[in-house]
Design a protein around this motif. Structure first.
Motif, PDB file in Angstrom:
ATOM      1  N   ASP A   1      29.302  18.917  -6.433  1.00 47.05           N
ATOM      2  CA  ASP A   1      29.066  18.788  -5.008  1.00 47.05           C
ATOM      3  C   ASP A   1      27.687  18.242  -4.660  1.00 47.05           C
ATOM      4  O   ASP A   1      27.464  17.807  -3.536  1.00 47.05           O
ATOM      5  CB  ASP A   1      29.302  20.125  -4.286  1.00 47.05           C
ATOM      6  N   GLN A   2      26.748  18.234  -5.617  1.00 46.78           N
ATOM      7  CA  GLN A   2      25.423  17.683  -5.339  1.00 46.78           C
ATOM      8  C   GLN A   2      25.222  16.308  -5.973  1.00 46.78           C
ATOM      9  O   GLN A   2      24.134  15.751  -5.906  1.00 46.78           O
ATOM     10  CB  GLN A   2      24.338  18.649  -5.844  1.00 46.78           C
ATOM     11  N   MET A   3      26.269  15.758  -6.559  1.00 44.20           N
ATOM     12  CA  MET A   3      26.170  14.451  -7.213  1.00 44.20           C
ATOM     13  C   MET A   3      26.299  13.318  -6.190  1.00 44.20           C
ATOM     14  O   MET A   3      27.109  13.403  -5.260  1.00 44.20           O
ATOM     15  CB  MET A   3      27.278  14.311  -8.251  1.00 44.20           C
TER      16      MET A   3
ATOM     17  N   GLU B   1      22.938  18.818 -10.619  1.00 43.66           N
ATOM     18  CA  GLU B   1      22.232  19.022  -9.353  1.00 43.66           C
ATOM     19  C   GLU B   1      20.925  18.240  -9.284  1.00 43.66           C
ATOM     20  O   GLU B   1      20.281  18.181  -8.221  1.00 43.66           O
ATOM     21  CB  GLU B   1      21.972  20.512  -9.118  1.00 43.66           C
ATOM     22  N   ASP B   2      20.509  17.627 -10.397  1.00 44.01           N
ATOM     23  CA  ASP B   2      19.219  16.932 -10.426  1.00 44.01           C
ATOM     24  C   ASP B   2      19.347  15.411 -10.341  1.00 44.01           C
ATOM     25  O   ASP B   2      18.357  14.686 -10.430  1.00 44.01           O
ATOM     26  CB  ASP B   2      18.436  17.309 -11.693  1.00 44.01           C
ATOM     27  N   VAL B   3      20.561  14.905 -10.166  1.00 44.32           N
ATOM     28  CA  VAL B   3      20.783  13.458 -10.101  1.00 44.32           C
ATOM     29  C   VAL B   3      20.707  13.010  -8.648  1.00 44.32           C
ATOM     30  O   VAL B   3      21.412  13.533  -7.785  1.00 44.32           O
ATOM     31  CB  VAL B   3      22.152  13.077 -10.703  1.00 44.32           C
ATOM     32  N   THR B   4      19.852  12.020  -8.377  1.00 45.92           N
ATOM     33  CA  THR B   4      19.655  11.549  -7.006  1.00 45.92           C
ATOM     34  C   THR B   4      20.292  10.185  -6.790  1.00 45.92           C
ATOM     35  O   THR B   4      20.571   9.442  -7.743  1.00 45.92           O
ATOM     36  CB  THR B   4      18.158  11.443  -6.672  1.00 45.92           C
ATOM     37  N   ASN B   5      20.480   9.873  -5.528  1.00 46.51           N
ATOM     38  CA  ASN B   5      21.023   8.574  -5.140  1.00 46.51           C
ATOM     39  C   ASN B   5      20.118   7.443  -5.634  1.00 46.51           C
ATOM     40  O   ASN B   5      20.581   6.445  -6.204  1.00 46.51           O
ATOM     41  CB  ASN B   5      21.152   8.528  -3.615  1.00 46.51           C
TER      42      ASN B   5
ATOM     43  N   LYS C   1      20.927   4.415 -25.858  1.00 50.03           N
ATOM     44  CA  LYS C   1      19.984   5.448 -25.442  1.00 50.03           C
ATOM     45  C   LYS C   1      20.712   6.537 -24.659  1.00 50.03           C
ATOM     46  O   LYS C   1      21.336   6.267 -23.628  1.00 50.03           O
ATOM     47  CB  LYS C   1      18.881   4.834 -24.580  1.00 50.03           C
ATOM     48  N   ILE C   2      20.640   7.763 -25.161  1.00 51.24           N
ATOM     49  CA  ILE C   2      21.275   8.908 -24.515  1.00 51.24           C
ATOM     50  C   ILE C   2      20.188   9.887 -24.099  1.00 51.24           C
ATOM     51  O   ILE C   2      19.423  10.371 -24.939  1.00 51.24           O
ATOM     52  CB  ILE C   2      22.279   9.593 -25.466  1.00 51.24           C
ATOM     53  N   VAL C   3      20.106  10.152 -22.805  1.00 49.24           N
ATOM     54  CA  VAL C   3      19.070  11.005 -22.238  1.00 49.24           C
ATOM     55  C   VAL C   3      19.697  12.294 -21.721  1.00 49.24           C
ATOM     56  O   VAL C   3      20.724  12.260 -21.031  1.00 49.24           O
ATOM     57  CB  VAL C   3      18.319  10.289 -21.096  1.00 49.24           C
ATOM     58  N   SER C   4      19.075  13.419 -22.040  1.00 51.98           N
ATOM     59  CA  SER C   4      19.526  14.711 -21.519  1.00 51.98           C
ATOM     60  C   SER C   4      18.421  15.328 -20.668  1.00 51.98           C
ATOM     61  O   SER C   4      17.301  15.514 -21.142  1.00 51.98           O
ATOM     62  CB  SER C   4      19.884  15.660 -22.663  1.00 51.98           C
ATOM     63  N   SER C   5      18.758  15.645 -19.417  1.00 50.21           N
ATOM     64  CA  SER C   5      17.826  16.361 -18.544  1.00 50.21           C
ATOM     65  C   SER C   5      18.133  17.851 -18.530  1.00 50.21           C
ATOM     66  O   SER C   5      17.497  18.616 -17.803  1.00 50.21           O
ATOM     67  CB  SER C   5      17.903  15.818 -17.112  1.00 50.21           C
ATOM     68  N   ALA C   6      19.128  18.260 -19.327  1.00 50.76           N
ATOM     69  CA  ALA C   6      19.511  19.671 -19.406  1.00 50.76           C
ATOM     70  C   ALA C   6      18.744  20.327 -20.550  1.00 50.76           C
ATOM     71  O   ALA C   6      18.609  19.750 -21.629  1.00 50.76           O
ATOM     72  CB  ALA C   6      21.013  19.800 -19.649  1.00 50.76           C
ATOM     73  N   ARG C   7      18.259  21.507 -20.310  1.00 45.47           N
ATOM     74  CA  ARG C   7      17.560  22.248 -21.365  1.00 45.47           C
ATOM     75  C   ARG C   7      18.589  22.725 -22.392  1.00 45.47           C
ATOM     76  O   ARG C   7      19.374  23.627 -22.117  1.00 45.47           O
ATOM     77  CB  ARG C   7      16.809  23.438 -20.763  1.00 45.47           C
ATOM     78  N   LEU C   8      18.577  22.113 -23.563  1.00 45.83           N
ATOM     79  CA  LEU C   8      19.604  22.376 -24.569  1.00 45.83           C
ATOM     80  C   LEU C   8      19.086  23.275 -25.681  1.00 45.83           C
ATOM     81  O   LEU C   8      17.894  23.277 -25.999  1.00 45.83           O
ATOM     82  CB  LEU C   8      20.086  21.059 -25.182  1.00 45.83           C
ATOM     83  N   LYS C   9      20.018  24.007 -26.278  1.00 46.85           N
ATOM     84  CA  LYS C   9      19.680  24.816 -27.437  1.00 46.85           C
ATOM     85  C   LYS C   9      19.277  23.914 -28.598  1.00 46.85           C
ATOM     86  O   LYS C   9      19.823  22.813 -28.764  1.00 46.85           O
ATOM     87  CB  LYS C   9      20.883  25.675 -27.857  1.00 46.85           C
ATOM     88  N   THR C  10      18.354  24.380 -29.406  1.00 47.15           N
ATOM     89  CA  THR C  10      17.904  23.613 -30.565  1.00 47.15           C
ATOM     90  C   THR C  10      19.071  23.279 -31.490  1.00 47.15           C
ATOM     91  O   THR C  10      19.153  22.171 -32.034  1.00 47.15           O
ATOM     92  CB  THR C  10      16.824  24.391 -31.339  1.00 47.15           C
TER      93      THR C  10
ATOM     94  N   GLU D   1      10.777  15.710 -16.123  1.00 46.67           N
ATOM     95  CA  GLU D   1      10.244  15.243 -17.397  1.00 46.67           C
ATOM     96  C   GLU D   1      11.001  14.010 -17.891  1.00 46.67           C
ATOM     97  O   GLU D   1      10.425  13.129 -18.544  1.00 46.67           O
ATOM     98  CB  GLU D   1      10.343  16.363 -18.435  1.00 46.67           C
ATOM     99  N   ALA D   2      12.270  13.922 -17.552  1.00 49.35           N
ATOM    100  CA  ALA D   2      13.116  12.832 -18.047  1.00 49.35           C
ATOM    101  C   ALA D   2      13.100  11.597 -17.167  1.00 49.35           C
ATOM    102  O   ALA D   2      13.590  10.539 -17.580  1.00 49.35           O
ATOM    103  CB  ALA D   2      14.556  13.335 -18.171  1.00 49.35           C
ATOM    104  N   SER D   3      12.538  11.679 -15.979  1.00 52.57           N
ATOM    105  CA  SER D   3      12.741  10.679 -14.934  1.00 52.57           C
ATOM    106  C   SER D   3      12.523   9.241 -15.371  1.00 52.57           C
ATOM    107  O   SER D   3      13.335   8.358 -15.079  1.00 52.57           O
ATOM    108  CB  SER D   3      11.860  10.999 -13.728  1.00 52.57           C
ATOM    109  N   GLU D   4      11.446   8.952 -16.088  1.00 55.13           N
ATOM    110  CA  GLU D   4      11.143   7.572 -16.474  1.00 55.13           C
ATOM    111  C   GLU D   4      12.161   7.033 -17.473  1.00 55.13           C
ATOM    112  O   GLU D   4      12.459   5.837 -17.491  1.00 55.13           O
ATOM    113  CB  GLU D   4       9.734   7.478 -17.043  1.00 55.13           C
ATOM    114  N   ASP D   5      12.705   7.901 -18.317  1.00 61.47           N
ATOM    115  CA  ASP D   5      13.646   7.450 -19.338  1.00 61.47           C
ATOM    116  C   ASP D   5      15.058   7.270 -18.807  1.00 61.47           C
ATOM    117  O   ASP D   5      15.870   6.585 -19.437  1.00 61.47           O
ATOM    118  CB  ASP D   5      13.663   8.456 -20.496  1.00 61.47           C
TER     119      ASP D   5
END
Length: 316
Positions: free
Chosen positions: A74-76, A50-54, A2-11, A34-38
Motif C-alpha cells: 500500500d505504500q509502493m 515502505e521505503d520506495v519512493t516515486n 547489480k542486486i541491491v537490498s535496502s532490507a536489514r538481512l540476516k548474515t 544507506e542504499a539510496s545512491e546504489d
C-alpha cells in the motif's frame, strides 16, 4: 547484474546468496537511506516496500524487478512502477503460519478470559465465576480467503468451528464451509461469532468495515483485524465498542502506526492492542528468500513464470 537490498538481512541470508550466485553483484544495506545512491543503477531491488519512493523509481536507470519481502504494497509507488514496466513480486503467503497461530491465540484469549484471569492473578483474586466460553461449534467469518485466510480457516476447523469466507469472486476455497461475496456478505455478518479481517489495502477495501457493516454484525461478535488499519473506520468501531454491539476487538494494525498514546483503544477494556506483530516469526526471512531465489533463477533464465507476481493495477 547489480542486486541491491535496502532490507536489514540476516548474515546467514547474505552469505547464502553470495555463495549460491557468485557471478552476481550483491549490495546489502541496513536501510534505504544507506542504499539510496546504489538504487539508481540497480537491476534488482530487495525491499520491505515502505521505503520506495516515486522519485526513486523515476530516476532508476536499470531497474527491472522489485522483490518486496512483505505482503503489503500500500505504500509502493505502483503507478510509476507500472509506467516503467518494472516487475514486482512479493512474499505473499509466508505469513500464514504465524498469523494463523496469532489469530487462534487471540480467539482463545478472549473466549477464555485471559486478560481478566491475569488481572485477577496480579490482584490475588480467586474468582471461579469468570465466564468461560468454547470455540467448539462457533462460527468464524474470514474476510479474505488467500493463503493467510485459508490457513486460519484450517486451524479453526481443528477446533470444530464453522468457517465462512469472503472474497470478491465467489470462488470456492477448500478450507471454507461457505464462501460469500459482497452481494451476500450479510450471511457472514449475521452468523459469525468471530470476524477476522486479512484484507489488503485497496480502494475497494479501505474503509470497508464501517458503521453500516458493523451494524449488520451479530451481537456480541469478536472482531480481529490483522489485515490493514485502513480497512476499518476507527471512529465507527469505537462507537460500536462503546455501545456494546461488539464484545471485543483485537487490533494488530491501525490507520496510524505506531498507535498514538492518545488513542482511545489503549484504555478500552474490550480491546486488545498488539503492535503489528502477528506475522513476526524467526522463519520470516528464510521463507521470503526461498521465494526470491526461485524467482531469481527464473529471472536469470529470462522466464516469465514468477511466484507471487503482483498485478500493479490492482495493488496485490
Amino acid at each position: 547484474m547489480k542486486i541491491v537490498s535496502s532490507a536489514r538481512l540476516k548474515t546467514s541470508i547474505k552469505n547464502k546468496l553470495t555463495k549460491n550466485y557468485p557471478d552476481l553483484n550483491f549490495y546489502f544495506f541496513k536501510d534505504m537511506e544507506e542504499a539510496s545512491e546504489d538504487v539508481y543503477d540497480a537491476d534488482v531491488l530487495i525491499t520491505y516496500g515502505e521505503d520506495v519512493t516515486n522519485e526513486m523509481i523515476i530516476k532508476s536507470k536499470n531497474l527491472k524487478w522489485v522483490m518486496v519481502i512483505s505482503a503489503g504494497l500500500d505504500q509502493m509507488p505502483l503507478q510509476a512502477i507500472k509506467e516503467k514496466g518494472i516487475l514486482v513480486t512479493n512474499a505473499r503467503g509466508i505469513h500464514k503460519i504465524p498469523m494463523a497461530e496469532y489469530t487462534l491465540a487471540m480467539m482463545l484469549q478472549v473466549s477464555r478470559q485471559a486478560k481478566q484471569l491475569m488481572k485477577n492473578e496480579q490482584e490475588r483474586i480467586w474468582d471461579r465465576r469468570v465466564p468461560m466460553l468454547e470455540l467448539n461449534d462457533k462460527t468464524v467469518g474470514i474476510l479474505g480467503t488467500g493463503a493467510i485466510g485459508s490457513e486460519i480457516a484450517k486451524y479453526c476447523r481443528f477446533f470444530n468451528m464453522n468457517t465462512i469466507g469472503f472474497n470478491r469472486s465467489g470462488r470456492r476455497v477448500d478450507e471454507f464451509d461457505q464462501i460469500v461475496t459482497l452481494e451476500n456478505i450479510n450471511e457472514l455478518l449475521h452468523n459469525s461469532d468471530f470476524i477476522v479481517s486479512v484484507l489488503p489495502s485497496t480502494p475497494d477495501t479501505d474503509g470497508m468495515i464501517n458503521e453500516k457493516l458493523i451494524n449488520e454484525m451479530k451481537e456480541g461478535v469478536v472482531l480481529i483485524n490483522i489485515g490493514r488499519g485502513k480497512n476499518i473506520v476507527e471512529a465507527d468501531l469505537i462507537a460500536a465498542l462503546d455501545g456494546g454491539n461488539l464484545a471485543h476487538a483485537v487490533l494488530d494494525v491501525f490507520t496510524e502506526e505506531p498507535l498514538p498514546e492518545k488513542s482511545p483503544f489503549w484504555g478500552m477494556d474490550n480491546v486488545t492492542v498488539t503492535p503489528h506483530l502477528s506475522g513476526i516469526s524467526p522463519h520470516y526471512q528464510p521463507r521470503a528468500f526461498a521465494i526470491f531465489e526461485k524467482n531469481l533463477n527464473t529471472f536469470l533464465k529470462g522466464g516469465k513464470d514468477f511466484i507471487n507476481k503482483v498485478d500493479v493495477n490492482r495493488g496485490y
